[in-house]
Write an enzyme that holds these catalytic residues in place. Structure first.
Site, PDB file in Angstrom:
ATOM      1  N   HIS A 179       0.813  -1.222   0.000  1.00 34.96           N
ATOM      2  CA  HIS A 179       0.000   0.000   0.000  1.00 34.96           C
ATOM      3  C   HIS A 179       0.846   1.273   0.000  1.00 34.96           C
ATOM      4  O   HIS A 179       0.311   2.361  -0.139  1.00 34.96           O
ATOM      5  CB  HIS A 179      -0.941  -0.002   1.209  1.00 34.96           C
ATOM      6  CG  HIS A 179      -2.040  -1.025   1.072  1.00 34.96           C
ATOM      7  ND1 HIS A 179      -3.307  -0.699   0.665  1.00 34.96           N
ATOM      8  CD2 HIS A 179      -2.034  -2.367   1.240  1.00 34.96           C
ATOM      9  CE1 HIS A 179      -4.046  -1.809   0.608  1.00 34.96           C
ATOM     10  NE2 HIS A 179      -3.288  -2.829   0.961  1.00 34.96           N
ATOM     11  N   ASP A 388       3.343   9.573  -1.132  1.00 38.85           N
ATOM     12  CA  ASP A 388       2.175   8.803  -0.708  1.00 38.85           C
ATOM     13  C   ASP A 388       1.958   7.680  -1.713  1.00 38.85           C
ATOM     14  O   ASP A 388       1.974   7.935  -2.926  1.00 38.85           O
ATOM     15  CB  ASP A 388       0.938   9.723  -0.690  1.00 38.85           C
ATOM     16  CG  ASP A 388      -0.033   9.367   0.429  1.00 38.85           C
ATOM     17  OD1 ASP A 388      -0.014   8.209   0.867  1.00 38.85           O
ATOM     18  OD2 ASP A 388      -0.808  10.253   0.843  1.00 38.85           O
TER      19      ASP A 388
HETATM   20  P1  ADQ Z   1      -2.872   6.179   4.629  1.00 38.94           P
HETATM   21  O1  ADQ Z   1      -1.469   6.628   4.794  1.00 38.94           O
HETATM   22  O2  ADQ Z   1      -3.639   5.973   5.859  1.00 38.94           O
HETATM   23  O3  ADQ Z   1      -2.992   4.862   3.758  1.00 38.94           O
HETATM   24  P2  ADQ Z   1      -4.841   7.570   2.827  1.00 38.94           P
HETATM   25  O4  ADQ Z   1      -4.802   6.807   1.560  1.00 38.94           O
HETATM   26  O5  ADQ Z   1      -5.006   9.019   2.614  1.00 38.94           O
HETATM   27  O6  ADQ Z   1      -3.527   7.355   3.700  1.00 38.94           O
HETATM   28  O7  ADQ Z   1      -6.033   7.044   3.710  1.00 38.94           O
HETATM   29  C1  ADQ Z   1      -6.400   7.696   4.894  1.00 38.94           C
HETATM   30  C2  ADQ Z   1      -7.812   7.310   5.282  1.00 38.94           C
HETATM   31  O8  ADQ Z   1      -8.077   7.849   6.559  1.00 38.94           O
HETATM   32  C3  ADQ Z   1      -8.859   7.887   4.332  1.00 38.94           C
HETATM   33  O9  ADQ Z   1      -9.850   6.924   4.079  1.00 38.94           O
HETATM   34  C4  ADQ Z   1      -9.427   9.086   5.091  1.00 38.94           C
HETATM   35  O10 ADQ Z   1     -10.788   9.324   4.864  1.00 38.94           O
HETATM   36  C5  ADQ Z   1      -9.243   8.668   6.539  1.00 38.94           C
HETATM   37  N1  ADQ Z   1      -9.048   9.856   7.365  1.00 38.94           N
HETATM   38  C6  ADQ Z   1      -8.064  10.745   7.299  1.00 38.94           C
HETATM   39  N2  ADQ Z   1      -8.248  11.715   8.209  1.00 38.94           N
HETATM   40  C7  ADQ Z   1      -9.370  11.430   8.872  1.00 38.94           C
HETATM   41  C8  ADQ Z   1     -10.079  12.043   9.961  1.00 38.94           C
HETATM   42  N3  ADQ Z   1      -9.655  13.125  10.589  1.00 38.94           N
HETATM   43  N4  ADQ Z   1     -11.177  11.447  10.383  1.00 38.94           N
HETATM   44  C9  ADQ Z   1     -11.603  10.317   9.790  1.00 38.94           C
HETATM   45  N5  ADQ Z   1     -10.994   9.706   8.797  1.00 38.94           N
HETATM   46  C10 ADQ Z   1      -9.883  10.253   8.338  1.00 38.94           C
HETATM   47  C11 ADQ Z   1      -2.049   3.939   3.147  1.00 38.94           C
HETATM   48  C12 ADQ Z   1      -1.052   4.570   2.181  1.00 38.94           C
HETATM   49  C13 ADQ Z   1      -1.805   5.358   1.122  1.00 38.94           C
HETATM   50  C14 ADQ Z   1      -2.795   4.470   0.402  1.00 38.94           C
HETATM   51  C15 ADQ Z   1      -3.666   3.699   1.394  1.00 38.94           C
HETATM   52  C16 ADQ Z   1      -4.510   2.632   0.704  1.00 38.94           C
HETATM   53  O11 ADQ Z   1      -0.146   5.412   2.881  1.00 38.94           O
HETATM   54  O12 ADQ Z   1      -0.902   5.937   0.191  1.00 38.94           O
HETATM   55  O13 ADQ Z   1      -3.635   5.256  -0.411  1.00 38.94           O
HETATM   56  O14 ADQ Z   1      -2.874   3.037   2.369  1.00 38.94           O
HETATM   57  O15 ADQ Z   1      -3.724   1.775  -0.059  1.00 38.94           O
END
Ligand code: ADQ
Length: 745
Positions: A179, A388
C-alpha cells in the site's frame, strides 16, 4: 495446513490489524472499530463479494486484535470471533508488537520507502523482531489455510511472509499488495544487503505482487534484477519454477459509499450549517493522518505565503485543517505534532483579525458522515503529501462533490496524481507552486471546475475499490491456472519411467540434444562450457546402440562442436541449423544467405560492446551473437532491450531475425533454424521414437517442427511448446543415464 475438505476455497486476508479491535473488560470480550484506509477499503470490497456470493466470497481475515490479550482469554476470543464470522486473531504480546510496529515497520521501512533516509534507523535487533513476527503470522496462517484457499497478504509489515508461507504450503495461491511506494533502487539499497535481499526474496514467494503505480513496479523489478540477477519479461519473473506476476493495481475507494453519504439529507444539512457559519469565506480542506510523509507543515507554510502575498483574501478564506492522531508511540510523530501546533498558532497570530482566523484546526478522528459534510462544503481540497503510495483522501473528496464543483490540488508525489491529471498538480516542496495553485483554485471559473471534477469523478467511479480487488484476484486466478499447466507438464519420476519403457520398446530412435544449458550447464563464457569426460562417456554409450541416431543441435560454431564432439558417432548441427555434419560425413552448409548484412550490422553491435563493459561479440558464419552474461545485470537488460528494438526496426521485412537467448542477442538468417534442421534428419529414416531436449527460445523452433508423437523436453520451468518440463540441466543428465542403462543391457 488444514485437511482438504469438500468446502469451497476461501479468500484469506492477512493484514497487520484485524478489521476490529478486541479487548477484555471484566472477563468479557469487547470489540470496537479499527481505523485506517486499508481496513475501510478492503472491508467494502469483501462485503460486496459476500453479498454477490461470487467465487471466493467466503473469507477469513487474519490480523492482530489491537491489544495484547492474556493467554487465559485466547480460547474465548477465538471462539467468539469465529462465531461472529470471519476473523482469526494472531495473539502477540503488546510489547513485542510495539517493537515490531513502532520498530522495523515504522522506523525503518516506512521512512525509507517514503524517501526519508535521514529518519531511517538501521538496527539488527529490529530486523530480528520483524522476522520473528512474520514467522509467527506464518504459523497462524499455515494452520488456517485449506487446499483451494487464496491468501492475500497486505502491506509493508509482512514482506517476508509470502516466501515463509510458500515454504510451508507450496501449493497455495499467494498474493501480496504493497500500500506504500516501493522506492527507487538507489534508496532501497541503503538497507543492509541481507535485509534488502530478504525483503525481495520474501515478496517473490507470492504468485502476484501488486503495487499502486507502474513506477513502483519498475523500482521493484530493478531491485529484483540487481539483488538476484532475475530478469523479468514484461513483469513476469521465473522464481524456482514458478511464474510470478508483478503489476500495478491502483487502489480505488468505495465510490458509492462516499458519493451516497454526501447525498444524504443529514449530511447536506450539516454541510449547509458549516457553510452558513463561514459566511462569505471560501473553505480549503486538508485531511490527513498525522504523518511527516503527508507534508502538513510545508502545506501550512505555503498557505502562509499565499496569505502574505494576497491580503485581498484575508477574511475571505479559511483553511480547515483536520488531522487524525497516528502512531502515538513514535517520537518523530510527537515532534511533528508540536511543529504543527506552533505553525498554526503562528499563522493565526500573524493574520487573524476580530471575527476571522485563517486556520481552523481539528486534531481528531471523524465519522464518515462528519467527514463527508466537510468534503461536500469545501471549495478546495489541498492534498499535498511529500510522498504517498496512493492517497485516498483525494479520491474521497472527488466522490463527495455532488454539486459538480470544487477544486482538487494534488501533489505529484502521490500515486493518485497519475490517475487524476485534471487536478491542479503541484510539487509539495515548492511553497510558490502551492501558493499559486491556491489562488488558481480559489478563482477558478465554475465551468472549469465542473469540467475537471466530472472527469475525475468518472475515473474515481470506474476504478473503484471493487474493480481493484476484482482485478487483483483475477490476476491470481490466471496465475494459478498457468501454474497448473506448468505442474501438469513437469516430468515426474513415473512419467520418466514411462518414457524410458517407450524408448526401450522402440526400434529406431532419433535423439536431438541442444548443447549449452541442456547437456552442459551454462557457463560465464562459451569457451568455458566444454564437455566433461562424463558427458562424452554418456554420449558414446548411447551412440554405441545402432538403434540410436543422435544429433547435437546447437547455436555453436562447427569448429567447436567438431573439436569437442567430433570423435563420437553422432551427427552435429551448428549455428542453429546453418551447418550440418551427418554421422561419419563432412560439414555441409544448409543455407547460403547473403552476408553483406554483416557489414551493415557490425558497427551497431560494436557500438553496444563499447557501451556495455563485459559484453562481447561472437561472429559466426551465418550469425553474430552479442553476449552480455558477464556485464552489470541492470545496464545489460536496458541496453539489450534497446538493441533488440533497433535491430528489429532495421531487419523488418528482411530474411534476417533477432533471437533472444540466455543473456545473448543473436542476429541470424531466418531460414537457418533448428526446426528445419531436425526435419532434415527425420527424412533419413522411419523413426518410432523421437526425443528432443533444449533449454532456450531457439529450441522452441525444434519443438514446434517435430511431429506430435515426439517427446519434447524443455529445461527450466517457463512457458513452452515442449510437452514436458524439467527443472534443471542435471535432470536431463539423469534421464539420459537411465536410457544408457537400457542401451548397454
Ligand atoms: P494512509 O497513509 O492511511 O494509507 P490515505 O490513503 O489518505 O492514507 O487514507 C487515509 C484514510 O483515513 C482515508 O480513508 C481518510 O478518509 C481517513 N481519514 C483521514 N483523516 C481522517 C479524519 N480526521 N477522520 C476520519 N478519517 C480520516 C495507506 C497509504 C496510502 C494508500 C492507502 C490505501 O499510505 O498511500 O492510499 O494506504 O492503499
Amino acid at each position: 495446513m488444514e485437511k482438504a475438505t469438500e468446502q469451497k476455497g476461501r479468500l484469506i486476508i492477512v493484514s497487520n490489524r484485524m478489521p476490529m479491535t478486541v479487548g477484555i473488560e471484566d472477563g468479557e470480550m469487547k470489540t470496537g472499530p479499527s481505523a485506517g484506509g486499508l481496513v475501510s477499503a478492503l472491508g467494502a470490497f469483501l462485503e460486496r463479494r459476500k453479498q454477490q456470493g461470487t467465487e471466493l466470497s467466503e473469507h477469513k481475515w487474519i490480523g492482530w486484535p489491537g491489544n495484547s490479550i492474556a493467554p487465559q482469554y485466547h480460547d474465548l476470543v477465538k471462539s467468539q470471533l469465529r462465531q461472529m464470522g470471519e476473523c482469526e486473531p494472531v495473539f502477540i504480546e503488546e510489547q513485542l508488537m510495539d517493537q515490531f510496529y513502532l520498530g522495523f515497520c515504522n522506523k525503518t521501512i516506512w521512512p525509507l520507502f517514503h524517501y526519508f533516509p535521514v529518519l531511517t534507523i538501521y538496527e539488527e535487533a529490529m530486523w530480528e523482531v520483524y522476522e520473528q513476527v512474520n514467522r509467527h503470522f506464518c504459523e497462524v496462517v499455515a494452520a488456517q489455510v485449506r487446499p483451494g484457499d487464496v491468501v492475500w497478504i497486505h502491506d509493508y509489515h509482512f514482506m517476508l511472509l509470502p516466501a515463509m508461507l510458500r515454504e510451508r504450503c507450496p501449493e497455495i495461491s499467494i498474493g501480496f499488495f504493497l500500500h506504500i511506494p516501493f522506492p527507487a533502487y538507489e534508496i532501497f539499497r541503503m538497507l543492509p544487503r541481507k535485509w534488502a535481499s530478504g525483503i525481495v526474496e520474501g515478496l517473490l514467494g507470492a504468485d502476484v505482487i501488486g503495487f499502486h503505480t507502474v513506477d513502483y513496479v519498475r523500482h521493484f523489478l530493478t531491485s529484483v534484477l540487481r539483488l538476484t540477477g532475475n530478469q523479468h519479461q514484461i513483469g513476469r519473473l521465473i522464481v524456482q519454477g514458478r511464474e510470478v506476476q508483478v503489476d500495478a493495481f491502483p487502489i480505488g475507494i468505495d465510490f458509492e459509499r462516499y458519493h451516497g453519504t454526501a447525498c444524504l439529507g443529514k449530511v447536506r444539512k450539516e454541510a449547509d450549517t458549516i457553510r452558513r457559519k463561514l459566511v462569505q469565506q471560501k473553505a480549503i480542506l486538508s485531511v490527513d493522518r498525522l504523518d511527516y510523509t503527508k507534508g502538513i507543515a510545508k502545506r501550512l507554510r505555503a498557505y502562509e505565503l499565499f496569505l502574505e502575498r494576497h491580503p485581498e483574501w484575508h477574511q475571505n478564506v479559511i483553511l480547515l485543517l483536520l488531522v487524525v492522531p497516528s502512531r502515538i508511540g513514535v517520537d518523530k510523530y510527537q515532534d511533528m505534532r508540536s511543529e504543527i501546533d506552533e505553525l498554526v498558532g503562528r499563522i493565526n497570530g500573524r493574520f487573524a483579525d476580530i471575527g476571522w482566523s485563517p486556520i481552523a484546526y481539528l486534531y481528531k478522528n471523524l465519522g464518515l458522515q462528519a467527514l463527508s459534510s466537510l468534503y461536500s462544503m469545501a471549495d478546495v481540497a489541498l492534498v499535498t503529501p511529500l510522498r504517498d503510495g496512493m492517497n485516498l483522501v483525494a479520491k474521497e473528496y472527488v466522490a463527495a462533490r455532488t454539486q459538480d464543483n470544487g477544486v482538487l490540488i494534488l501533489s505529484e508525489m502521490a500515486g493518485a496524481a497519475r490517475e487524476l491529471p485534471e487536478a491542479l498538480i503541484v510539487n509539495p516542496n515548492s511553497r510558490e507552486e502551492m501558493a499559486d495553485a491556491i489562488l488558481q483554485a480559489l478563482t477558478m471559473p465554475e465551468a472549469e471546475q465542473t469540467a475537471r471534477i466530472r472527469a475525475m469523478r468518472e475515473s474515481v467511479k470506474k476504478y473503484d475499490v471493487h474493480r481493484w480487488g476484482r482485478l487483483f484476484l483475477h490476476a491470481m486466478e490466471e496465475r494459478s491456472a498457468l501454474q497448473q499447466v506448468t505442474v501438469e507438464k513437469l516430468l515426474t519420476a513415473s512419467g520418466m519411467e514411462r518414457l524410458v519403457s517407450q524408448f526401450d520398446l522402440s526400434k529406431r530412435r532419433a535423439l536431438f540434444f541442444d548443447y549449452d544449458g541442456t547437456l552442459v550447464p551454462l557457463a560465464r563464457s562459451p569457451e568455458l562450457a566444454t564437455p566433461g569426460g562424463g558427458l562424452k562417456d554418456l554420449l558414446r554409450s548411447l551412440a554405441s546402440d545402432p538403434r540410436n541416431d543422435i544429433t547435437i543441435i546447437s547455436g555453436r560454431q562447427r569448429e567447436f562442436l567438431q573439436t569437442h564432439l567430433g570423435d563420437i558417432r553422432l551427427s552435429l548441427v551448428a549455428e542453429h541449423g546453418a551447418w550440418m555434419r551427418r554421422r561419419g560425413g563432412i560439414w555441409r552448409k544448409r543455407v547460403f544467405p547473403d552476408h553483406s548484412w554483416k557489414t551493415r550490422i557490425m558497427p551497431m553491435l560494436e557500438f553496444y560492446v563499447e557501451r556495455l563493459p563485459g559484453s562481447f561479440l561472437e561472429e559466426k558464419e551465418c550469425s553474430i551473437a552479442w553476449h552480455y552474461r558477464q556485464s552489470d545485470a541492470e545496464s545489460a537488460d536496458f541496453l539489450a532491450q534497446e538493441l533488440k528494438f533497433e535491430l528489429n526496426n532495421l531487419l523488418f521485412q528482411t530474411n534476417m531475425e533477432v533471437l533472444e537467448g540466455n543473456k545473448v542477442l543473436e542476429v541470424r538468417a531466418k531460414s537457418a533454424n533448428k526446426g528445419s534442421a531436425v526435419l532434415a534428419v527425420l527424412d533419413d529414416a522411419a523413426y518410432d521414437f523421437i526425443l528432443a531436449a533444449g533449454d532456450d527460445a531457439t529450441d522452441e523452433d525444434m519443438f514446434q517442427a517435430l511431429p506430435k508423437e515426439a517427446v519434447t523436453i524443455r529445461v527450466g520451468i517457463r512457458p513452452t511448446s515442449a510437452q514436458y518440463l524439467v527443472a534443471g540441466q542435471q535432470d536431463i543428465g539423469d534421464f539420459l543415464w537411465k536410457l544408457t542403462k537400457l542401451t548397454s543391457k
